[in-house]
Write a protein that holds these residues in place. Structure first.
Motif, PDB file in Angstrom:
ATOM      1  N   ILE A  45      11.225  -7.385  -8.411  1.00 44.44           N
ATOM      2  CA  ILE A  45      10.330  -6.584  -9.252  1.00 44.44           C
ATOM      3  C   ILE A  45       8.894  -6.724  -8.764  1.00 44.44           C
ATOM      4  O   ILE A  45       8.157  -5.734  -8.669  1.00 44.44           O
ATOM      5  CB  ILE A  45      10.462  -6.992 -10.735  1.00 44.44           C
ATOM      6  N   GLN A  46       8.491  -7.948  -8.429  1.00 42.98           N
ATOM      7  CA  GLN A  46       7.133  -8.166  -7.926  1.00 42.98           C
ATOM      8  C   GLN A  46       6.910  -7.401  -6.623  1.00 42.98           C
ATOM      9  O   GLN A  46       5.869  -6.778  -6.429  1.00 42.98           O
ATOM     10  CB  GLN A  46       6.882  -9.668  -7.715  1.00 42.98           C
ATOM     11  N   GLU A  47       7.901  -7.430  -5.737  1.00 45.76           N
ATOM     12  CA  GLU A  47       7.789  -6.681  -4.481  1.00 45.76           C
ATOM     13  C   GLU A  47       7.703  -5.179  -4.744  1.00 45.76           C
ATOM     14  O   GLU A  47       6.931  -4.470  -4.087  1.00 45.76           O
ATOM     15  CB  GLU A  47       8.982  -6.989  -3.574  1.00 45.76           C
ATOM     16  N   LEU A  48       8.483  -4.686  -5.704  1.00 44.62           N
ATOM     17  CA  LEU A  48       8.432  -3.262  -6.046  1.00 44.62           C
ATOM     18  C   LEU A  48       7.068  -2.876  -6.613  1.00 44.62           C
ATOM     19  O   LEU A  48       6.526  -1.815  -6.288  1.00 44.62           O
ATOM     20  CB  LEU A  48       9.538  -2.912  -7.042  1.00 44.62           C
ATOM     21  N   ILE A  49       6.509  -3.739  -7.439  1.00 42.31           N
ATOM     22  CA  ILE A  49       5.179  -3.475  -7.999  1.00 42.31           C
ATOM     23  C   ILE A  49       4.145  -3.410  -6.881  1.00 42.31           C
ATOM     24  O   ILE A  49       3.296  -2.509  -6.846  1.00 42.31           O
ATOM     25  CB  ILE A  49       4.810  -4.552  -9.046  1.00 42.31           C
ATOM     26  N   GLU A  50       4.219  -4.364  -5.956  1.00 43.48           N
ATOM     27  CA  GLU A  50       3.266  -4.387  -4.841  1.00 43.48           C
ATOM     28  C   GLU A  50       3.435  -3.163  -3.945  1.00 43.48           C
ATOM     29  O   GLU A  50       2.447  -2.550  -3.521  1.00 43.48           O
ATOM     30  CB  GLU A  50       3.432  -5.680  -4.038  1.00 43.48           C
ATOM     31  N   THR A  51       4.682  -2.793  -3.657  1.00 39.38           N
ATOM     32  CA  THR A  51       4.942  -1.614  -2.828  1.00 39.38           C
ATOM     33  C   THR A  51       4.456  -0.352  -3.525  1.00 39.38           C
ATOM     34  O   THR A  51       3.856   0.533  -2.894  1.00 39.38           O
ATOM     35  CB  THR A  51       6.450  -1.502  -2.512  1.00 39.38           C
ATOM     36  N   ASN A  52       4.689  -0.265  -4.824  1.00 43.67           N
ATOM     37  CA  ASN A  52       4.229   0.883  -5.597  1.00 43.67           C
ATOM     38  C   ASN A  52       2.708   1.002  -5.533  1.00 43.67           C
ATOM     39  O   ASN A  52       2.167   2.098  -5.335  1.00 43.67           O
ATOM     40  CB  ASN A  52       4.700   0.757  -7.045  1.00 43.67           C
ATOM     41  N   GLN A  53       2.026  -0.117  -5.681  1.00 42.28           N
ATOM     42  CA  GLN A  53       0.561  -0.099  -5.619  1.00 42.28           C
ATOM     43  C   GLN A  53       0.087   0.323  -4.232  1.00 42.28           C
ATOM     44  O   GLN A  53      -0.855   1.105  -4.095  1.00 42.28           O
ATOM     45  CB  GLN A  53      -0.009  -1.478  -5.983  1.00 42.28           C
ATOM     46  N   GLN A  54       0.763  -0.177  -3.208  1.00 43.94           N
ATOM     47  CA  GLN A  54       0.405   0.193  -1.838  1.00 43.94           C
ATOM     48  C   GLN A  54       0.611   1.695  -1.619  1.00 43.94           C
ATOM     49  O   GLN A  54      -0.240   2.366  -1.019  1.00 43.94           O
ATOM     50  CB  GLN A  54       1.245  -0.610  -0.844  1.00 43.94           C
ATOM     51  N   LEU A  55       1.715   2.233  -2.114  1.00 41.10           N
ATOM     52  CA  LEU A  55       1.973   3.671  -1.977  1.00 41.10           C
ATOM     53  C   LEU A  55       0.939   4.496  -2.737  1.00 41.10           C
ATOM     54  O   LEU A  55       0.490   5.548  -2.255  1.00 41.10           O
ATOM     55  CB  LEU A  55       3.385   4.006  -2.458  1.00 41.10           C
ATOM     56  N   ARG A  56       0.546   4.030  -3.911  1.00 40.24           N
ATOM     57  CA  ARG A  56      -0.495   4.733  -4.672  1.00 40.24           C
ATOM     58  C   ARG A  56      -1.812   4.750  -3.899  1.00 40.24           C
ATOM     59  O   ARG A  56      -2.507   5.768  -3.857  1.00 40.24           O
ATOM     60  CB  ARG A  56      -0.715   4.069  -6.030  1.00 40.24           C
ATOM     61  N   ASN A  57      -2.143   3.606  -3.299  1.00 36.14           N
ATOM     62  CA  ASN A  57      -3.378   3.528  -2.509  1.00 36.14           C
ATOM     63  C   ASN A  57      -3.320   4.478  -1.316  1.00 36.14           C
ATOM     64  O   ASN A  57      -4.297   5.172  -1.009  1.00 36.14           O
ATOM     65  CB  ASN A  57      -3.629   2.097  -2.037  1.00 36.14           C
ATOM     66  N   GLU A  58      -2.168   4.507  -0.635  1.00 30.62           N
ATOM     67  CA  GLU A  58      -2.010   5.408   0.510  1.00 30.62           C
ATOM     68  C   GLU A  58      -2.088   6.868   0.072  1.00 30.62           C
ATOM     69  O   GLU A  58      -2.700   7.699   0.757  1.00 30.62           O
ATOM     70  CB  GLU A  58      -0.680   5.131   1.221  1.00 30.62           C
ATOM     71  N   LEU A  59      -1.474   7.190  -1.056  1.00 30.08           N
ATOM     72  CA  LEU A  59      -1.521   8.558  -1.577  1.00 30.08           C
ATOM     73  C   LEU A  59      -2.954   8.956  -1.901  1.00 30.08           C
ATOM     74  O   LEU A  59      -3.400  10.061  -1.553  1.00 30.08           O
ATOM     75  CB  LEU A  59      -0.642   8.681  -2.827  1.00 30.08           C
ATOM     76  N   GLN A  60      -3.672   8.060  -2.539  1.00 37.56           N
ATOM     77  CA  GLN A  60      -5.065   8.341  -2.884  1.00 37.56           C
ATOM     78  C   GLN A  60      -5.892   8.568  -1.618  1.00 37.56           C
ATOM     79  O   GLN A  60      -6.712   9.487  -1.558  1.00 37.56           O
ATOM     80  CB  GLN A  60      -5.640   7.183  -3.703  1.00 37.56           C
TER      81      GLN A  60
END
Length: 116
Positions: free
Chosen positions: A84-99
Motif C-alpha cells: 500500500i505504501q509503495e502504491l501511494i508513493e507510485t500514485n504520487q509520482q504519477l500525479r507529479n509527472e501528470l502535472q
C-alpha cells in the motif's frame, strides 16, 4: 539375562523433555507477542497458574496452529502495508509527472498560440 532397570535419571528425561517443549512453546508465544506489539496489537498473556476457572485450554497442535496462523497474518499484514505504501508513493509520482506534462502541454499550446 534379566532386564536392566532404568537409571533414576532416565525417569526424569520425559519430564525434562516436557519442560523443554513447554519452554519452546513459551518462547514461540513470546515471539508472536513481539510481532503483535510491533504492529500495534496487544500481546497475549501466558498463564502460569493452576486456577483454570476463567481459562480456555487448547491442545498442543491447536496452540501450534494458532501461533503459525498469527505469525502468518502479521507477516501478510506487513507485506500488504508495504505494498500500500509503495502504491501511494507510485500514485504520487504519477500525479507529479501528470502535472508536469500538463504544464508542458500548456506551455506548448501558449507558444503555438503566440506564433499564430
Amino acid at each position: 539375562m534379566f532386564p536392566v532397570a532404568p537409571k533414576p535419571q532416565d525417569s526424569s528425561q520425559p519430564s525434562d523433555r516436557l519442560m523443554t517443549e513447554k519452554q519452546q512453546e513459551e518462547a514461540e508465544w513470546e515471539s508472536i507477542n513481539v510481532l503483535l506489539m510491533m504492529h500495534g496489537l496487544k500481546p497475549l498473556s501466558l498463564v502460569k497458574r493452576t486456577d483454570l476457572k476463567d481459562l480456555i485450554i487448547f491442545d498442543k497442535q491447536s496452540s501450534q496452529r494458532m501461533r503459525q496462523n498469527l505469525k502468518l497474518l502479521v507477516e501478510e499484514t506487513s507485506c500488504q502495508q508495504n505494498m500500500i505504501q509503495e502504491l501511494i508513493e507510485t500514485n504520487q509520482q504519477l500525479r507529479n509527472e501528470l502535472q508536469l506534462e500538463q504544464s508542458r502541454a500548456a506551455n506548448q499550446e501558449q507558444r503555438a498560440n503566440d506564433l499564430e
